[in-house]
Enzyme design. Sequence first.
Site, short mmCIF file in Angstrom:
data_model
loop_
_atom_site.label_atom_id
_atom_site.label_comp_id
_atom_site.label_asym_id
_atom_site.label_seq_id
_atom_site.Cartn_x
_atom_site.Cartn_y
_atom_site.Cartn_z
N GLY A 1 0.84 -1.19 0.00
CA GLY A 1 0.00 0.00 0.00
C GLY A 1 0.88 1.24 0.00
N CYS B 1 6.21 -0.07 7.74
CA CYS B 1 5.75 1.07 6.94
C CYS B 1 6.90 1.54 6.07
CB CYS B 1 5.29 2.19 7.85
SG CYS B 1 4.72 3.68 6.98
N LEU B 2 6.62 1.84 4.82
CA LEU B 2 7.64 2.33 3.91
C LEU B 2 8.21 3.68 4.34
CD1 LEU B 2 5.98 1.40 0.48
CD2 LEU B 2 7.74 0.13 1.75
N GLN C 1 2.84 9.91 1.45
CA GLN C 1 4.14 9.25 1.51
C GLN C 1 5.06 9.63 0.36
OE1 GLN C 1 2.24 5.17 2.39
NE2 GLN C 1 4.21 5.09 3.43
N HIS D 1 -4.28 0.87 7.74
CA HIS D 1 -2.95 1.49 7.71
C HIS D 1 -2.92 2.64 6.69
CE1 HIS D 1 1.62 1.04 7.93
NE2 HIS D 1 1.44 1.85 6.88
N GLU D 2 -3.40 2.39 5.48
CA GLU D 2 -3.32 3.41 4.44
C GLU D 2 -4.28 4.57 4.70
OE1 GLU D 2 -0.84 3.39 2.53
OE2 GLU D 2 -0.26 1.36 3.09
N HIS E 1 -2.82 6.93 7.18
CA HIS E 1 -1.84 7.86 6.60
C HIS E 1 -2.53 9.14 6.14
CE1 HIS E 1 2.15 6.19 6.44
NE2 HIS E 1 1.75 5.04 5.92
#
Length: 230
Positions: free
Chosen positions: A68, A126-127, A73, A168-169, A172
């Site tokens: 995702g 997480c990226l 991000q 999660h997304e 963000h």
Amino acid sequence: MAFPQGRTPLAEQVEELLAGGGPLTIVAAGDPVLRRGTEPFDGQLEPALLARFVEALRVTMHAAPGVGLAAPQVGVALRIAVVEDPAPVPDEVRLARGRVPQPFRVLVNPSYEPVGTERAAFFEGCLSVPGWQAVVPRHVEVRLRAQDEYGRAVDEVFTGWPARIVQHETDHLDGILYLDRAEPRSFSSNEAMAARWAQPTPEAAASALGFELPGTRGTRGAGPVSPGQQ
């Protein structure tokens, strides 16, 4: 969706990002864009530019790799995210985590609400927080409301790992990182994860590191946590 006349500042920002070609740069924790929340999408990007931005998010997510990626991000404070999970995991992991393949999806202006009260906790990364993971309790089942990239309504219930990705997304887009919801004592480097905590569930980590999982009140320091949290 209505499309405003003329170029918007967000459109100019996205055009500049896309001019570089290839995967976009993923911003890391500490960048204010990850904490400000996002602007609802209401046509700030005209359809062709939106399609190019969505494709760039897809390419960047695959290159990372991740399952995702949200617009903040890559530095864009717009309420858009993409998700996709081929779920190349062993059967025991799939069963323990409810991780099943998910096709590529674009989530525009998403929001979620829990379905029922069941929660489960698993390691999550997480990226935008590279090199680290932590156990995050989340709703097992959620109802997602959004639009797709064509403005069509999405109203769908997600369960297990897909529900975790959705939460999660969407978080963000509200300026929330998984760090905010994590069990602090569970924070582990990727090296520690590979060496110690590669099991399908985090019971061993909870016992060794001294934190509680949903439904295990009073077990801290009492030896191994009983299995079956999910």
